[in-house]
Scaffold this motif. Structure first.
Motif, short mmCIF file in Angstrom:
data_model
loop_
_atom_site.label_atom_id
_atom_site.label_comp_id
_atom_site.label_asym_id
_atom_site.label_seq_id
_atom_site.Cartn_x
_atom_site.Cartn_y
_atom_site.Cartn_z
N ASN A 30 -8.51 10.02 17.07
CA ASN A 30 -7.53 9.25 16.30
C ASN A 30 -7.91 7.77 16.22
N HIS B 101 -9.15 12.44 12.08
CA HIS B 101 -8.71 12.46 13.48
C HIS B 101 -9.79 12.12 14.48
N ASP C 187 -13.39 19.72 14.41
CA ASP C 187 -12.87 20.00 15.75
C ASP C 187 -13.79 20.95 16.51
N ASP D 36 -7.91 20.27 19.43
CA ASP D 36 -6.85 20.27 18.41
C ASP D 36 -5.59 19.59 18.94
N ALA D 37 -5.31 19.78 20.22
CA ALA D 37 -4.14 19.13 20.82
C ALA D 37 -4.31 17.61 20.81
N ALA D 38 -5.53 17.15 21.07
CA ALA D 38 -5.80 15.71 21.02
C ALA D 38 -5.63 15.17 19.60
N ASP E 253 -3.64 16.45 17.30
CA ASP E 253 -2.21 16.51 16.95
C ASP E 253 -1.39 15.45 17.66
N SER E 254 -1.87 14.98 18.82
CA SER E 254 -1.10 13.99 19.58
C SER E 254 -1.02 12.65 18.86
N GLY E 255 -2.04 12.36 18.05
CA GLY E 255 -2.09 11.08 17.36
C GLY E 255 -2.44 9.91 18.26
N GLU E 256 -2.72 10.18 19.52
CA GLU E 256 -3.00 9.11 20.48
C GLU E 256 -4.48 8.71 20.45
#
Length: 398
Positions: free
Chosen positions: A214, A283, A323, A343-345, A347-350
């Protein structure tokens, strides 16, 4: 009984289009499988395969090459029945895409559909089974030009093959594709978008050392000069809509309305796009040291991956299914970076920066012809004109 026969006949008529579609899909799968071997584009085996392909094309040229398709063949597809189909058969027999059975039917049947799809796959075209404009133009490239491509690319492969490591990423610019290779086997292939003709992706070798999840996008000055100023003159809300902020030399944010967009004033400022779905890098950003300030990255413009000619970037490389590539790159890290974790990273947007514990070599190269052990020869357009210039040694470009 007659009623039952009528029902059966109606059922057969309904099923015929479905069977035709199934056959065409099967032909597309077979065409794709023919080129998707586990062999990398750069390897000692590729060199041997290119030698064999060169010898085969020398024979084709010695036999007179292949005939030029006329405009009457344009638009041919399965189900057509006319004289131009015979010319297409002869053309595909000459290049080895269609078996020579001694029969030159004027019917565009399933066998010919499969051969045309195979030709399209070998040349990086959309696999449609239709003799569209791109396919028509590619069919009419003379055999001696193809032979020259094979000879030139054999030299290119031989020049770099000795420098390959056990694990690396290869970006082939003319194919707009990426291979993730380990122990001589392609473990992942990715469709890519590379630099346009006037903003070329550089040829280089380096090592991927860091993944930015991100990320911010720091807009290069060349893009500010060439694009941002133009876009702001067209739409004063452009920067706001795409969440791009301007900062002066002291790090203070500026109001876009305070900049004179009729001049090059904007070039002296820092432009930074915030993380998010509309960020030009998507991302993730994949970093490797190089003097050109290029990198691999995600993109919000996924539709571009479906095009024949994927030369749209300003030099960086956009990666489809990025990804999966990130997970492959981080596989040697102690922390779990499986695909769900990547994918979790996303989606976190962090914001998160992860260093590769074992940096992975990356090579960007220019190969317009190669072959696999099954004898399938692939060609790509000489998009940057390096074939025409006879260029083999790219060391000075790094």
């Amino acid at each position: 009984m007659r009623a039952m026969c009528g029902v059966a006949a109606l059922g057969a008529l309904i099923s015929m289009p479905q069977l035709a579609i199934a056959d065409e899909e099967s032909n597309s799968v077979a065409a794709q499988q023919a080129i998707n071997s586990s062999e990398p584009i750069l390897s000692y085996e590729t060199s041997y395969n290119l030698i064999a392909a060169t010898q085969r094309y020398e024979q084709i040229v010695a036999n007179g090459g292949w005939e030029e398709m006329t405009r009457g063949a344009y638009g041919l597809q399965k189900g057509d029945d006319r004289g131009h189909v015979r010319a297409l058969r002869r053309r595909l027999i000459a290049s080895g895409d269609l078996e020579d059975t001694g029969r030159l039917s004027s019917e565009f049947d399933d066998e010919l559909d499969g051969a045309l799809r195979r030709f399209q796959a070998r040349h990086g075209l959309q696999i449609t089974g239709i003799l569209d404009q791109e396919t028509y133009l590619t069919l009419n490239i003379p055999a001696d030009v193809k032979l020259a491509q094979l000879r030139l690319n054999l030299e290119r492969v031989n020049q770099v093959v000795g420098e390959l490591s056990n694990r690396y990423i290869l970006v082939n610019i003319p194919a707009a594709s990426i291979e993730a290779v380990e122990n001589g086997v392609v473990e992942r292939r990715h469709t890519a978008i590379v630099g346009r003709i006037d903003r070329q992706t550089p040829i280089l070798t380096s090592k991927v050392h860091q993944i930015n999840f991100n990320p911010y996008w720091h807009v290069p000055k060349s893009i500010i000069r060439r694009d941002i100023i133009k876009y702001m003159n067209q739409d004063p809300n452009y920067l706001t809509d795409f969440r791009i902020k301007i900062y002066d030399a002291n790090g203070d944010e500026l109001d876009p309305r305070s900049v004179d967009w009729s001049t090059d004033e904007a070039v002296q400022y820092l432009f930074r796009q915030e993380p998010g779905g509309e960020n030009s890098m998507g991302h993730v950003k994949i970093n490797f040291h190089n003097p050109h300030a290029v990198y691999l990255h995600d993109t919000p413009q996924k539709s571009l991956f479906g095009q024949n000619r994927r030369f749209h970037s300003s030099g960086c490389v956009r990666v489809e299914n990025v990804d999966e590539l990130v997970s492959w790159l981080l596989r040697e890290n102690e922390t779990d970076w499986s695909l769900p974790a990547v994918d979790a990273a996303f989606d976190s947007g962090e914001r998160l920066d992860v260093n590769l514990e074992k940096p992975v070599p990356i090579i960007t190269t220019y190969i317009t012809a190669w072959a696999n052990r099954e004898g399938v020869v692939s060609f790509r357009t000489d998009i940057y004109g390096f074939d025409e210039a006879g260029r083999v040694d790219f060391a000075s470009a790094q």
